[in-house]
Design an enzyme around this catalytic site. Structure first.
Site, PDB file in Angstrom:
ATOM      1  N   LYS A  44      -1.100 129.058  51.770  1.00 27.55           N
ATOM      2  CA  LYS A  44      -0.427 128.793  53.053  1.00 27.55           C
ATOM      3  C   LYS A  44       0.936 129.488  53.121  1.00 27.55           C
ATOM      4  O   LYS A  44       1.237 130.194  54.097  1.00 27.55           O
ATOM      5  CB  LYS A  44      -0.261 127.290  53.228  1.00 27.55           C
ATOM      6  CG  LYS A  44       0.710 126.872  54.317  1.00 27.55           C
ATOM      7  CD  LYS A  44       0.845 125.375  54.394  1.00 27.55           C
ATOM      8  CE  LYS A  44       1.527 124.786  53.180  1.00 27.55           C
ATOM      9  NZ  LYS A  44       2.965 125.131  53.112  1.00 27.55           N
ATOM     10  N   THR A  45       1.765 129.284  52.118  1.00 31.25           N
ATOM     11  CA  THR A  45       3.111 129.865  52.133  1.00 31.25           C
ATOM     12  C   THR A  45       3.038 131.383  52.110  1.00 31.25           C
ATOM     13  O   THR A  45       3.829 132.072  52.774  1.00 31.25           O
ATOM     14  CB  THR A  45       3.922 129.350  50.931  1.00 31.25           C
ATOM     15  OG1 THR A  45       3.939 127.920  50.947  1.00 31.25           O
ATOM     16  CG2 THR A  45       5.347 129.860  50.974  1.00 31.25           C
ATOM     17  N   ASP A 231       5.795 125.583  59.779  1.00 38.95           N
ATOM     18  CA  ASP A 231       5.116 125.186  58.539  1.00 38.95           C
ATOM     19  C   ASP A 231       4.822 123.691  58.566  1.00 38.95           C
ATOM     20  O   ASP A 231       5.529 122.918  59.224  1.00 38.95           O
ATOM     21  CB  ASP A 231       6.024 125.528  57.351  1.00 38.95           C
ATOM     22  CG  ASP A 231       5.297 125.433  56.017  1.00 38.95           C
ATOM     23  OD1 ASP A 231       4.055 125.371  56.010  1.00 38.95           O
ATOM     24  OD2 ASP A 231       5.986 125.436  54.971  1.00 38.95           O
ATOM     25  N   GLU A 232       3.789 123.255  57.859  1.00 43.62           N
ATOM     26  CA  GLU A 232       3.432 121.829  57.707  1.00 43.62           C
ATOM     27  C   GLU A 232       3.333 121.125  59.065  1.00 43.62           C
ATOM     28  O   GLU A 232       3.877 120.040  59.272  1.00 43.62           O
ATOM     29  CB  GLU A 232       4.467 121.115  56.817  1.00 43.62           C
ATOM     30  CG  GLU A 232       4.649 121.705  55.433  1.00 43.62           C
ATOM     31  CD  GLU A 232       3.499 121.423  54.483  1.00 43.62           C
ATOM     32  OE1 GLU A 232       2.466 120.890  54.943  1.00 43.62           O
ATOM     33  OE2 GLU A 232       3.625 121.736  53.289  1.00 43.62           O
ATOM     34  N   GLN A 262      -4.260 116.795  54.981  1.00 39.59           N
ATOM     35  CA  GLN A 262      -3.117 116.423  54.145  1.00 39.59           C
ATOM     36  C   GLN A 262      -2.008 115.761  54.949  1.00 39.59           C
ATOM     37  O   GLN A 262      -0.851 115.756  54.528  1.00 39.59           O
ATOM     38  CB  GLN A 262      -2.575 117.653  53.407  1.00 39.59           C
ATOM     39  CG  GLN A 262      -3.560 118.243  52.405  1.00 39.59           C
ATOM     40  CD  GLN A 262      -2.935 119.321  51.545  1.00 39.59           C
ATOM     41  OE1 GLN A 262      -2.107 119.051  50.680  1.00 39.59           O
ATOM     42  NE2 GLN A 262      -3.327 120.564  51.774  1.00 39.59           N
ATOM     43  N   ARG A 609      -4.635 118.127  43.669  1.00 38.83           N
ATOM     44  CA  ARG A 609      -3.493 118.566  42.846  1.00 38.83           C
ATOM     45  C   ARG A 609      -3.988 119.137  41.523  1.00 38.83           C
ATOM     46  O   ARG A 609      -3.237 119.800  40.812  1.00 38.83           O
ATOM     47  CB  ARG A 609      -2.556 117.382  42.538  1.00 38.83           C
ATOM     48  CG  ARG A 609      -1.855 116.704  43.702  1.00 38.83           C
ATOM     49  CD  ARG A 609      -1.218 117.642  44.680  1.00 38.83           C
ATOM     50  NE  ARG A 609      -2.163 117.971  45.745  1.00 38.83           N
ATOM     51  CZ  ARG A 609      -2.007 118.990  46.580  1.00 38.83           C
ATOM     52  NH1 ARG A 609      -0.978 119.798  46.440  1.00 38.83           N
ATOM     53  NH2 ARG A 609      -2.881 119.227  47.539  1.00 38.83           N
TER      54      ARG A 609
END
Length: 762
Positions: A44-45, A231-232, A262, A609
């Site tokens: 994503k980043t 973002d997010e 998420q 994770r």
């Protein structure tokens, strides 16, 4: 746009090198609204940074014409650094930052439009609470019943929803001060203007007000921002959503990156619906799904995907990886919490003994911070290095230290440090000046502080409220000491915390942190139950706190699931997967299906994770506030796809025979085989059967609410062949007895091993 020449050197390598097709499409689709659904570990980043750099390199905008919004300053710094590495030093990115930092910048330019000066002050939490307390007292309300912290929490929630005092409903207004909520909110806002101040919620709310009421100002920002990147996006609240929608009406070149699976911050105002309705909010939006995962193995991804598929409120995507196979997700049943801590510690040591493995590779992720205690004690005892992420260690938490100070003082009248810590906690009107007088008297008479206090209250050295408070405190100490030995030390601890007013002090705070502190105090009382006396417990705490572990940067990470978002580890442990604990009973009671789905998203975050290995644990029994309760595995365990999971069980409870084949493994296999789809899983069926009820408010005889009766003498009074009833497994007959452990053939549940404290004769 020649001004961008410094950011687009002709010989630079392509920004698109190394991107997979979906990532490349997300970077290159720069016109119109774009929703990038980026699953866990899909880069994503990387996509967001490359998109920013790509817009600059191809000359579609100057750096000052791009609005890039993140949720944390750390994320903003990382994006600025990565963009710089990709295209060289850019000529500034003035509009890259958090929602609050960018809103503060806009508000300083247009402060007069909401009755402020550009030099306004942003209040911190302490200043905000002090101001609210003044307002509450001026309104004639009892500040102990109607606390400033409670009002601050409500106001913050209203601002997160984009509500000004005039927009507040009558019902919302009645949530504080017997109907005075809206009035106090209005007074608070007016007082802020008089002080030329704002709180954090105002930064966005005032900007939204300015944009709505001043078309020319909004048009200015429409012309300024050619591209908006967010973002997010799944974590945005209503106020942030309105802020973005207003700004995006200009160029409509809005790109949001997020993962609906998420979205785990509903408790602090995040609205998953913001991302779910993006396509209807922005017709014609391109939806690009990033599904290739670069983090986890095939089994881990498949287990997580199978679990999250049970959620209805999602856009849908399926993660995949080229890293085929790997270890299956382990689901392990243990006898109780202590066995769980032992099992995790053993697995950690086995991992560390493998060549090249580090403690840094490992994370233990719990649903609630109170669950950390058992692991911390075990790690300290073994000398296993660990760090707590997102907060202090259990025994170092303020509320635990306060409770220990009360208990130490009951045991020892000469513990001056404990006396100083709690004499005015909660507040008894005993200020620092009075405490200093007590200290001087104690030094002069060469006696402990408590003894000095008993003498001082007989004089006029301290008067008024302070004198009354000290006298009352001494009477309380005498009363509690008289109860030592007369009642159980756990009951005494509860009584001290209640009668001192400490518990009520936390209840009055009425915020999320206060609720967690209360849970930690309950966990403390539970820990005390493992010891015969109060002195024995305090000695244990002293030894635990005194044990030194070797200083090293190589440590196991211990944190809550919420704190783990955005992180990854080769080995992840997920303990405490029992219904009522996870999913949280409180979340289901308060939010019903929405709460259950957010809990499932939290479980999904936990599993994803893990890079190489994921181990899930549930306990058959938990000691809750001094009483034993039997518990059912989490419904989320039922929803894990069988071919990606392997089941283990602690011998002696789940074993159906002397062989290693376990009852729990059979149950998993049977339930998985019968689950023809995620909508036919046991967990889903259980929800369907109960969805019309208030979630979790079920009779005490089901779903793990069986409370253990007082312990019997060693040995069992139950005979082979005797018919019994168990609150969870129903009716059955005793087939064998080993001390207090019975093997019972239940009519519906089959053969189980249970403690005789949980069954009744019929």
């Amino acid at each position: 746009m020649a001004g961008l020449a410094s950011s687009r050197s002709g010989g630079a390598p392509s920004l698109l090198d190394g991107l997979n097709p979906e990532q490349r499409r997300a970077v290159e689709t720069i016109d119109g609204p774009v929703l990038v659904l980026a699953g866990a570990g899909t880069g994503k980043t990387r996509v967001l940074t490359h998109r920013l750099a790509h817009i600059l390199r191809v000359g579609r905008a100057y750096p000052s014409q791009i609005l890039c919004v993140t949720f944390t300053n750390k994320a903003a710094r990382e994006m600025r650094e990565r963009a710089g590495k990709l295209i060289g030093q850019v000529e500034g990115l003035p509009w890259l930052g958090t929602f609050h930092s960018i809103s503060a910048k806009i508000l300083r330019i247009h402060a007069e439009l909401v009755g402020l000066k550009s030099t306004f002050t942003i209040l911190d939490t302490d200043d905000q609470l002090r101001l609210m307390k003044q307002i509450i007292q001026a309104a004639g309300l009892d500040p102990k019943r109607w606390t400033a912290r409670h009002l601050a929490s409500l106001v913050d929630g209203w601002k997160n929803k984009g509500l000004t005092p005039d927009q507040l409903s009558a019902n919302d207004g009645f949530s504080f001060g017997d109907g005075k909520g809206r009035e106090l909110y209005k007074i608070y806002q007016n007082r802020l203007k008089q002080l030329n101040a704002v709180d954090f919620g105002d930064l966005l709310l005032h900007c939204v007000t300015i944009f709505r009421n001043n078309a020319e100002v909004l048009a200015k920002y429409h012309a300024k921002f050619k591209y908006i990147l967010v973002d997010e996006y799944q974590d945005t609240n209503v106020s942030q959503y309105m802020w973005l929608r207003l700004l995006a009406q200009g160029s409509k070149n809005l790109c949001v990156v997020g993962d609906d699976d998420q979205s785990i911050y509903g408790w602090r105002g995040a609205e998953v619906d913001n991302i779910l309705r993006f396509e209807s909010d922005f017709p014609g939006a391109a939806v690009i799904k990033l599904e290739r995962n670069y983090r986890s193995t095939e089994h881990i991804l498949a287990a997580a995907s199978g679990l999250i598929a049970a959620n209805e409120g999602r856009l849908g995507k399926t993660l995949w990886t080229e890293d085929a196979g790997g270890e299956k997700v382990v689901v392990a049943g243990v006898w109780d919490g202590q066995a769980e801590a032992r099992a995790v510690s053993t697995e950690i040591e086995n991992w560390k003994s493998t060549d090249g493995r580090q403690y840094n590779d490992i994370a233990v992720l719990v649903r609630a911070s109170r669950q950390m205690r058992a692991f911390e004690e075990r790690f300290i005892m073994l000398g296993l290095p660990y760090r707590v992420i997102g907060g202090p260690r259990f025994f170092e938490r303020q509320e635990i230290r306060d409770a220990h100070a009360y208990l130490r003082l009951i045991v020892s009248e000469t513990d001056d440090l404990a006396f100083e810590r709690v004499i005015n906690k909660p507040k008894r009107g005993i200020g620092q000046t009075s405490v200093q007088k007590l200290q001087r008297a104690a030094r002069a008479m060469q006696i402990p502080l408590e003894a000095a206090s008993r003498e001082v209250v007989k004089t006029d050295e301290i008067r008024g409220r302070a004198r009354t408070g000290i006298s009352s405190f001494i009477r309380d100490l005498d009363r509690w000491r008289n109860e030592v030995g007369a009642i159980k030390h756990t009951e005494l601890a509860e009584r001290i915390l209640d009668e001192s007013g400490y518990t009520q002090m936390l209840k009055d705070e009425k915020d999320a942190k206060a609720a967690g502190r209360l849970e930690n105090l309950k966990e403390l009382v539970q820990a005390m139950a493992e010891f015969d006396t109060l002195p024995a417990y305090l000695e244990h705490v002293s030894l635990v706190m005194d044990i030194e572990t070797a200083e090293t940067d190589d440590k196991v990470s211990l944190m809550t699931l919420h704190s783990a978002k955005g992180l990854e580890f080769p080995l992840v442990f997920l303990p405490g997967w029992e219904d009522g604990s996870f999913p949280s009973q409180k979340s289901m009671d308060e939010s019903g299906l929405a709460g259950l789905e957010e809990e499932r998203r939290l479980a999904y975050v936990g599993i994803t994770r893990a890079r190489e290995k994921c181990m899930i644990y549930f306990a058959a029994n938990r000691q809750v506030y001094g009483s034993w309760q039997s518990s059912l595995p989490s419904r989320f365990i039922d929803e894990l796809p069988p071919k990606h999971v392997t089941a283990q069980a602690e011998t002696g409870y789940y074993d159906s025979s002397s062989s290693v084949q376990s009852d729990v493994a059979e149950r998993f296999a049977n339930s998985f085989e019968s689950a023809k789809s995620t909508r036919n899983s046991p967990g889903w069926n259980r929800y369907q059967a109960n969805k019309d009820k208030t979630y979790g408010r079920q009779p005490k005889n089901i779903e793990g609410h069986a409370v253990r009766r007082p312990a019997k003498d060693k040995g069992s009074s139950f005979k082979i062949g005797e018919r019994i009833f168990h609150q969870k497994f129903g009716y059955g007959k005793v087939t064998s007895a080993d001390g207090t452990k019975l093997t019972v053939a239940f009519e519906k549940a089959g053969e189980k091993k249970v403690l005789d404290n949980f069954v009744e004769k019929t």
